[in-house]
Design an enzyme around this catalytic site. Structure first.
Site, PDB file in Angstrom:
ATOM      1  N   CYS A   1       0.830  -1.212   0.000  1.00 10.84           N
ATOM      2  CA  CYS A   1       0.000   0.000   0.000  1.00 10.84           C
ATOM      3  C   CYS A   1       0.860   1.256   0.000  1.00 10.84           C
ATOM      4  CB  CYS A   1      -0.941   0.011   1.207  1.00 10.84           C
ATOM      5  SG  CYS A   1      -0.085   0.073   2.782  1.00 10.84           S
TER       6      CYS A   1
ATOM      7  N   CYS B   1      -2.831  -3.088   8.820  1.00 11.88           N
ATOM      8  CA  CYS B   1      -2.412  -1.746   9.228  1.00 11.88           C
ATOM      9  C   CYS B   1      -1.934  -1.775  10.682  1.00 11.88           C
ATOM     10  CB  CYS B   1      -3.552  -0.755   9.064  1.00 11.88           C
ATOM     11  SG  CYS B   1      -4.423  -0.914   7.488  1.00 11.88           S
TER      12      CYS B   1
HETATM   13 FE1  FES Z   1      -1.514   0.582   4.218  1.00 13.10          FE
HETATM   14 FE2  FES Z   1      -3.436   0.575   6.025  1.00 13.10          FE
HETATM   15  S1  FES Z   1      -3.653   0.402   3.880  1.00 13.10           S
HETATM   16  S2  FES Z   1      -1.305   0.414   6.338  1.00 13.10           S
END
Ligand code: FES
Length: 142
Positions: free
Chosen positions: A35, A104
């Site tokens: 991400c 996360c």
């Molecule tokens: Fe990357 Fe939450 S989507 S840490």
């Protein structure tokens, strides 16, 4: 049911302990390659206790809420307890995260442990590497 708990929203909108610590005793920076989120944690340590902690998170709302809660959980705590911080403890303290956002909270655990590792290594303090490895590896992060 709302996707995010009130606690998650509270820590996302009003994150605790945001910022940097000058002369931090330990700094941990971790990122999630998928991400692109990055989390940095600064620790001030005296007498084997976390006396202050700050964080900077460039990431999603769950990552910000997780790092905020993680700092609250370890502030003022002896290192023996900080070593046992898990992402599950962060999730529980936040009253849960959606399944696709659990990774996360893993980032928060990793950042705390990276900062502790930095502290131990800088000071030549022997430590148990196993305790400083994240307990949970989720597929989306690793
Ligand atoms: Fe990357 Fe939450 S989507 S840490």
């Amino acid at each position: 049911m709302a996707l995010y708990s009130e606690k998650v929203m509270d820590h996302f909108l009003h994150p605790r302990n945001v910022g940097e610590l000058e002369n931090a005793d330990g700094v941990g920076e971790v990122g999630n390659a998928k991400c692109g989120d990055i989390m940095k944690i600064y620790l001030k340590i005296e007498n084997d206790t976390v006396t202050d902690v700050k964080f900077n998170t460039f990431g999603c709302g769950s990552a910000i809420a997780s790092s905020s809660m993680a700092t609250e959980l370890i502030k003022g705590k002896p290192l023996s307890e900080v070593l046992k911080l898990t992402n599950q403890a962060v999730v529980e303290a936040l009253d849960g995260l959606p399944a696709h956002k659990l990774h996360c909270s893993v980032l928060a655990e990793e950042a705390v442990k990276a900062a502790l590792r930095d502290y131990y290594e800088k000071n030549g303090i022997p430590h148990d590497a196993d305790l400083l490895s994240p307990g949970v590896h989720c597929e989306s992060c690793h």
